[in-house]
Design a protein around this motif. Structure first.
Motif, mmCIF file in Angstrom:
data_model
loop_
_atom_site.group_PDB
_atom_site.id
_atom_site.type_symbol
_atom_site.label_atom_id
_atom_site.label_comp_id
_atom_site.label_asym_id
_atom_site.label_seq_id
_atom_site.Cartn_x
_atom_site.Cartn_y
_atom_site.Cartn_z
ATOM 1 N N LEU A 136 0.830 -1.194 0.000
ATOM 2 C CA LEU A 136 0.000 0.000 0.000
ATOM 3 C C LEU A 136 0.875 1.259 0.000
ATOM 4 O O LEU A 136 0.610 2.224 -0.734
ATOM 5 C CB LEU A 136 -0.927 0.000 1.213
ATOM 6 C CG LEU A 136 -1.828 1.228 1.384
ATOM 7 C CD1 LEU A 136 -2.693 1.453 0.136
ATOM 8 C CD2 LEU A 136 -2.712 1.072 2.638
ATOM 9 N N TYR A 137 1.922 1.257 0.821
ATOM 10 C CA TYR A 137 2.838 2.401 0.823
ATOM 11 C C TYR A 137 3.495 2.577 -0.553
ATOM 12 O O TYR A 137 3.745 3.706 -1.001
ATOM 13 C CB TYR A 137 3.912 2.226 1.897
ATOM 14 C CG TYR A 137 3.443 2.591 3.292
ATOM 15 C CD1 TYR A 137 2.913 3.857 3.553
ATOM 16 C CD2 TYR A 137 3.553 1.691 4.347
ATOM 17 C CE1 TYR A 137 2.483 4.203 4.834
ATOM 18 C CE2 TYR A 137 3.131 2.025 5.628
ATOM 19 C CZ TYR A 137 2.593 3.285 5.863
ATOM 20 O OH TYR A 137 2.183 3.632 7.121
ATOM 21 N N GLN A 138 3.775 1.459 -1.206
ATOM 22 C CA GLN A 138 4.330 1.554 -2.551
ATOM 23 C C GLN A 138 3.340 2.188 -3.526
ATOM 24 O O GLN A 138 3.715 2.995 -4.386
ATOM 25 C CB GLN A 138 4.728 0.162 -3.062
ATOM 26 C CG GLN A 138 5.946 -0.419 -2.362
ATOM 27 C CD GLN A 138 6.232 -1.851 -2.811
ATOM 28 O OE1 GLN A 138 5.417 -2.476 -3.480
ATOM 29 N NE2 GLN A 138 7.394 -2.369 -2.428
ATOM 30 N N GLU A 139 2.043 1.832 -3.366
ATOM 31 C CA GLU A 139 1.020 2.387 -4.245
ATOM 32 C C GLU A 139 0.952 3.907 -4.114
ATOM 33 O O GLU A 139 0.745 4.618 -5.103
ATOM 34 C CB GLU A 139 -0.347 1.780 -3.914
ATOM 35 C CG GLU A 139 -0.518 0.338 -4.332
ATOM 36 C CD GLU A 139 -0.854 0.191 -5.798
ATOM 37 O OE1 GLU A 139 -1.142 1.216 -6.450
ATOM 38 O OE2 GLU A 139 -0.817 -0.944 -6.311
ATOM 39 N N VAL A 140 1.137 4.403 -2.898
ATOM 40 C CA VAL A 140 1.050 5.854 -2.681
ATOM 41 C C VAL A 140 2.434 6.494 -2.711
ATOM 42 O O VAL A 140 2.598 7.661 -2.336
ATOM 43 C CB VAL A 140 0.320 6.170 -1.352
ATOM 44 C CG1 VAL A 140 -1.117 5.654 -1.402
ATOM 45 C CG2 VAL A 140 1.050 5.575 -0.151
ATOM 46 N N GLN A 141 3.427 5.693 -3.148
ATOM 47 C CA GLN A 141 4.791 6.164 -3.370
ATOM 48 C C GLN A 141 5.468 6.698 -2.111
ATOM 49 O O GLN A 141 6.291 7.606 -2.155
ATOM 50 C CB GLN A 141 4.805 7.238 -4.468
ATOM 51 C CG GLN A 141 4.286 6.717 -5.801
ATOM 52 C CD GLN A 141 4.414 7.728 -6.917
ATOM 53 O OE1 GLN A 141 5.209 8.651 -6.839
ATOM 54 N NE2 GLN A 141 3.617 7.544 -7.962
ATOM 55 N N GLN A 142 5.163 6.084 -0.973
ATOM 56 C CA GLN A 142 5.856 6.401 0.275
ATOM 57 C C GLN A 142 6.921 5.303 0.486
ATOM 58 O O GLN A 142 6.755 4.379 1.283
ATOM 59 C CB GLN A 142 4.873 6.462 1.452
ATOM 60 C CG GLN A 142 3.845 7.577 1.324
ATOM 61 C CD GLN A 142 2.912 7.649 2.525
ATOM 62 O OE1 GLN A 142 3.247 7.208 3.628
ATOM 63 N NE2 GLN A 142 1.725 8.222 2.308
ATOM 64 N N TRP A 143 8.009 5.431 -0.264
ATOM 65 C CA TRP A 143 8.980 4.350 -0.380
ATOM 66 C C TRP A 143 9.739 4.093 0.910
ATOM 67 O O TRP A 143 10.049 2.950 1.239
ATOM 68 C CB TRP A 143 9.951 4.653 -1.518
ATOM 69 C CG TRP A 143 9.241 4.938 -2.808
ATOM 70 C CD1 TRP A 143 9.141 6.114 -3.459
ATOM 71 C CD2 TRP A 143 8.465 4.000 -3.564
ATOM 72 N NE1 TRP A 143 8.369 5.997 -4.602
ATOM 73 C CE2 TRP A 143 7.935 4.695 -4.685
ATOM 74 C CE3 TRP A 143 8.150 2.648 -3.406
ATOM 75 C CZ2 TRP A 143 7.136 4.087 -5.639
ATOM 76 C CZ3 TRP A 143 7.362 2.038 -4.366
ATOM 77 C CH2 TRP A 143 6.862 2.747 -5.459
ATOM 78 N N GLU A 144 10.029 5.144 1.679
ATOM 79 C CA GLU A 144 10.733 4.945 2.945
ATOM 80 C C GLU A 144 9.869 4.152 3.921
ATOM 81 O O GLU A 144 10.357 3.235 4.593
ATOM 82 C CB GLU A 144 11.102 6.304 3.557
ATOM 83 C CG GLU A 144 12.129 7.096 2.752
ATOM 84 C CD GLU A 144 13.535 6.506 2.883
ATOM 85 O OE1 GLU A 144 13.717 5.508 3.606
ATOM 86 O OE2 GLU A 144 14.460 7.055 2.230
#
Length: 778
Positions: A136-144
């Motif tokens: 989910l974090y990847q989907e919203v581009q919160q890579w850290e």
């Protein structure tokens, strides 16, 4: 309802990539559970629907299943449980995949609370939570944030030594790291995941993400060709497990960009190259991982029927029995259960590769997959073994021989399959080739030179055309025999003829003949008919080729049946020559067996194969008359109690063991001064030939005898000494005949040593001396 049985059946359908059947089965089972009021079973099946539809890209159905699953738990007041947490986790993934990110975060928060209340902190299910939250974090581009989650998941998976969970966490973490340009760490994690998941059978559907990730790594490293190869493999895995879903489209777009960077498009691979890449990408890892103990006994490649095996596949070939696939040839002694396991693993491989899906036909049995080595050859040759006798060679369909020798072998550690193919690839035994060529020429004469004009004069134009087609077929088959190649199935006969060295114009003449308009039917004469003239022109070409092959003069406008008779007579002469060769070699072997060696029986006295090759190679090049005379003398001497082989070795001792020779000399027939002079003259010529051979082929010479008598030792006899001993056993009349032949060879600048050793290398399976010299194995 037995939920475990249903899940097992569903799992079986998914493993075999029967997606439509799996969807229908899941729908039916879910409806039955709902109708019976079994809410717990329905909830389990709704969870399965969520994942299935999500992976297939059918987000509305995935969300519907999520809504229904939550309702079931909430309406039965079962929301404070691990099973509800699992349902919420699946719902969160459904929300994420459909773009409902707020709902997904809320569901993940609820899952975390339930897991904290009901699971110990090191429960492996928590690793799944972190992995999915990271997506989910990847989907919203919160890579850290995604990396933090995935490091938690990876640490937990490593503590539990859960290999699959480790691979999943490594892959997901690598994806996030790539977006942070941390390429080296990402690549290391993906290679670790690849080590875990590659070669599993059936493959784990997470493996597609590993391959896609490695493609991304190569792309960022500007290794675009390798990136494209990884993306192609990833697409095959995605199609196998999930069909052409959203992930498939994303990887397809990445593939397109990789090819653009290569300044090319997706390559059009030949069937053989497609097969080779398919084996290297998917087949070999499975064999190495799941069948390491039997891999050394297997041969893998693509051969048999099919245009791709001949290298003739084109855009029209993909309509049937074409696509990614390869053959696994196994020895007959391999247990049936192992063969079945190999076939099951093969069946679980992807069905699509490089955008090509295999379209199999029910009639195309055993063309790919697992097949025993004997059944491969027996199916094509219509014999239970490789042909041995002349009758067997003549009975084998030539197209079957062409198919058995076609294609390529990608791997054959034992060499068993390759060795048998090599025996066939050497071509027909010469007498058989000449007999078959004689048959083709006789049929050419009957069909084209005799029956075609005869039927035309009678007004039987349909039969005339049938004879014309037969004439062309026999002419092309004759061309293959002249070039010592097997003619393929008729569909590819014209193309194969065009590819024969020196026969491209000939095939054009055949094509023209088949489409020519004959002369007026009411005033037919052979001299004026263009078809008859073209028939004779083609016959003249074949007559010239045969004359070149046989070192004779061609007959002008020859009737080919006469040439056929000449070839048949030559074949008969060769057969008699071979019988004489085998007879003398057998006599020598019997005599060799009786030789009393000083140090006891020698190992070579029990090695018939080597003895037969060496001696046959020598006598095969002898003239008929000389061979017949020597055979008759040897037979008489053997009946009289003389062992000419023992005498040969005794003669050699004159140089290798003079003391021993002195004790034996009185038992040997005396040699006249004239005989010795003739013998030494022959020895001088043949030693010079061997010296020339050694200079031209030093590697082969290094594996042969030393050349000169002065190099003799008790354990190492030179070529010169051996030859001198052998010539000393000949009676004077045969020595003189042999000498005259040697002198004629010398005058014609022919090298007898080279002639013999060329026969020897071919007997060991090499195409020529150059190939044997290169491998240094004789």
């Amino acid at each position: 309802m037995e939920i475990h049985e249903s899940l097992q059946q569903l799992d079986s359908l998914l493993r075999s990539s029967q997606l439509k059947e799996a969807e229908a089965f899941l729908k039916t089972q879910t409806e039955q559970a709902a109708a019976s009021g079994d809410w717990e079973t329905e909830a389990v099946l709704r969870n399965e629907q969520m994942g299935f539809y999500r992976d297939c890209g059918n987000f509305p159905e995935s969300l519907h299943a999520a809504q229904r699953a939550r309702f079931l738990y909430e309406s039965h007041h079962q929301t404070n449980s691990v099973s509800y947490a699992t349902t919420l986790l699946n719902c969160a993934n459904a929300y994420r995949a459909s773009g409902s990110y707020d709902a997904a975060f809320a569901a993940f928060a609820a899952v975390q609370s339930l897991y904290q209340n009901h699971l110990p902190p090191d429960d492996i299910r928590i690793a799944g939570y972190w992995n999915n939250l990271a997506l989910l974090y990847q989907e919203v581009q919160q890579w850290e944030n995604a990396c933090d989650c995935l490091r938690n998941a990876l640490d937990l998976a490593r503590s539990k030594q859960d290999c699959v969970k480790i691979a999943i966490s490594c892959t997901n973490l690598a994806v996030s790291l790539l977006h942070l340009s941390q390429i080296e760490e990402a690549e290391a994690l993906l290679l670790e995941a690849d080590t875990i998941l590659a070669g599993r059978t059936p493959s784990d559907f997470h493996y597609s993400a590993v391959l896609a990730g490695l493609g991304d790594v190569c792309y960022q490293k500007a290794e675009f060709e390798q990136a494209a190869a990884y993306y192609e493999a990833a697409l095959a895995e995605i199609d196998l497990h999930m069909g052409h879903n959203n992930f498939y489209e994303i990887v397809s777009e990445n593939l397109r960009h990789a090819y653009e960077k290569c300044h090319t498009f997706r390559p059009h691979l030949t069937g053989l190259e497609l097969s080779r890449r398919f084996f290297q990408t998917f087949g070999l890892p499975i064999l190495e991982h799941a069948f390491p103990e039997v891999l050394p006994e297997l041969a893998i490649g693509l051969a048999g029927e099919g245009s791709e095996c001949l290298g003739y596949d084109d855009a029209f070939s993909a309509d049937h029995d074409y696509g990614p696939g390869f053959c696994i040839w196994v020895p007959a002694h391999l247990p049936e259960e192992t063969q079945q396991a190999l076939q099951k693993a093969y069946d679980a491989l992807p069905h699509e590769f490089y955008g090509i899906r295999r379209t199999a036909m029910p009639t195309a049995v055993q063309r790919i997959g697992v097949c025993t080595i004997p059944s491969f050859f027996s199916r094509l040759l219509e014999l239970p073994h490789l042909p041995e006798t002349e009758q067997e060679w003549l009975s084998v369909p030539e197209s079957g021989l062409a198919a058995a020798c076609s294609g390529a072998v990608f791997r054959d550690d034992s060499g068993n399959f390759t060795q048998q193919r090599s025996l066939l690839q050497k071509g027909y035994p010469e007498p058989v080739r000449l007999r078959r060529l004689a048959q083709q020429l006789a049929r050419m004469a009957q069909c084209g030179q005799y029956n075609y004009p005869r039927m035309r004069r009678r007004g039987d134009y349909g039969t005339a055309q049938l004879y014309l087609m037969q004439f062309c077929t026999h002419a092309m088959q004759a061309a293959h025999l002249i070039r010592r190649q097997y003619a393929p199935y008729e569909k590819w006969l014209l193309r194969s003829t065009r590819n024969l060295p020196g026969f491209s114009d000939f095939s054009a003449q055949i094509s023209k003949l088949l489409t020519m308009t004959p002369a007026c039917t009411t005033c037919f004469t052979e001299s004026e008919d263009p078809v008859c003239r073209k028939i004779q022109q083609i016959c003249n070409i074949i007559e010239q080729e045969v004359a070149n092959m046989m070192h004779t003069s061609p007959q002008e406008n020859a009737y080919l049946e006469q040439t056929a008779n000449m070839l048949a007579e030559t074949a008969e002469s060769l057969e008699q020559h071979e019988k004489n060769v085998q007879a003398i070699v057998k006599l020598e072997w019997d005599a060799f067996d009786k030789v009393q060696n000083i140090g006891g029986r020698a190992d070579c006295q029990d090695n018939w194969d080597t003895f037969s090759i060496m001696r046959s190679s020598q006598y095969t090049v002898w003239p008929d008359a000389l061979l017949t005379e020597w055979l008759q003398f040897f037979e008489t001497a053997w009946k009289d109690g003389r062992n000419l082989i023992a005498e040969k070795y005794a003669r050699m001792m004159e140089h290798t063991d003079p003391a021993r020779y002195a004790a034996l000399q009185s038992q040997l027939p005396p040699l006249s001064e004239e005989f010795v002079q003739m013998r030494e003259a022959i020895v001088q010529i043949q030693v010079s030939w061997m010296e020339a051979f050694a200079a031209e082929y030093p590697n082969l010479a290094a594996n042969a005898r030393i050349i000169h008598t002065e190099q003799d030792t008790l354990t190492n006899t030179s070529y010169e000494t051996y030859l001198r001993g052998e010539l000393s056993t000949y009676p004077p009349e045969i020595l003189y005949a042999y000498g005259r032949w040697v002198v004629s060879l010398f005058q014609n600048q022919q090298n007898l040593a080279k002639m013999i050793l060329e026969k020897t290398t071919k007997a060991y399976g090499y195409p020529d001396l150059e190939a044997a010299e290169h491998t240094r194995q004789l």
